[in-house]
Motif scaffolding. Structure first.
Motif, PDB file in Angstrom:
ATOM      1  N   GLY A   1       0.852  -1.179   0.000  1.00 48.48           N
ATOM      2  CA  GLY A   1       0.000   0.000   0.000  1.00 48.48           C
ATOM      3  C   GLY A   1       0.887   1.228   0.000  1.00 48.48           C
ATOM      4  O   GLY A   1       2.106   1.125   0.147  1.00 48.48           O
ATOM      5  N   ILE A   2       0.278   2.393  -0.178  1.00 46.18           N
ATOM      6  CA  ILE A   2       1.067   3.620  -0.077  1.00 46.18           C
ATOM      7  C   ILE A   2       0.686   4.350   1.206  1.00 46.18           C
ATOM      8  O   ILE A   2      -0.447   4.277   1.673  1.00 46.18           O
ATOM      9  N   TYR A   3       1.670   5.017   1.772  1.00 47.76           N
ATOM     10  CA  TYR A   3       1.526   5.698   3.050  1.00 47.76           C
ATOM     11  C   TYR A   3       2.001   7.136   2.918  1.00 47.76           C
ATOM     12  O   TYR A   3       2.910   7.433   2.142  1.00 47.76           O
ATOM     13  N   MET A   4       1.410   8.010   3.702  1.00 46.99           N
ATOM     14  CA  MET A   4       1.830   9.405   3.710  1.00 46.99           C
ATOM     15  C   MET A   4       3.075   9.557   4.587  1.00 46.99           C
ATOM     16  O   MET A   4       3.123   9.029   5.687  1.00 46.99           O
ATOM     17  N   GLY A   5       4.056  10.280   4.081  1.00 47.87           N
ATOM     18  CA  GLY A   5       5.272  10.560   4.834  1.00 47.87           C
ATOM     19  C   GLY A   5       5.190  11.880   5.578  1.00 47.87           C
ATOM     20  O   GLY A   5       6.031  12.190   6.411  1.00 47.87           O
TER      21      GLY A   5
END
Length: 151
Positions: A31-35
């Motif tokens: 998945g993609i995550y906010m940095g």
């Protein structure tokens, strides 16, 4: 206005604005995550992605990217195929990795901009690049750094 400026400044200075990791949904892969923290509603997910129409690919055919294409009409690409055709799209880079869960949606698709250079029906080379650019996800609400992106 100040919140938008501060967010954009944070994004520009961030070493990692979005990142890929194992999804919080069991067996969903990556998945993609906010940095960085997204401060509120209708902020972009940092990256802008090209949208690539996949025209008239036969339904039911197995191919590696089948799990990473979306309905073309969501991105206004339905006219890329003729009147009898079918269009799916692949949102390149992190865009293809966003997962969906109806109870966890925190981003929605933004507007896709169509900027045609070649006609798919008559110009050789059409399809070698995307006429759809500057697509990004827009936040539904505040999203903290480290949270997974769901659309």
């Amino acid at each position: 206005q100040q919140v938008a400026y501060d967010y954009e400044k944070t994004v520009r200075e961030a070493k990692c604005g979005v990142y890929v990791a194992t999804s919080t949904i069991p067996n969903a892969g990556k998945g993609i995550y906010m940095g960085v923290t997204v401060p509120g509603k209708d902020f972009t997910s940092i990256s802008q992605y090209p949208v690539l129409p996949v025209v008239d690919f036969p339904a039911g055919v197995a191919w590696d990217a089948r799990d990473y294409v979306w309905f073309g009409n969501t991105y206004e690409t339905e006219y890329e195929a003729g009147s009898q055709g079918h269009v799916e799209v692949m949102v390149v880079n992190h865009g293809a990795l966003a997962n969906f869960h109806p109870g966890l949606v925190n981003f929605h698709p933004g507007k896709t901009f169509f900027s045609p250079l070649l006609d798919l029906r008559i110009d050789p080379g059409a399809g070698a690049f995307s006429d759809y650019a500057d697509f990004s996800f827009l936040s539904q609400h505040e999203v903290k750094a480290g949270e997974e992106v769901f659309i």
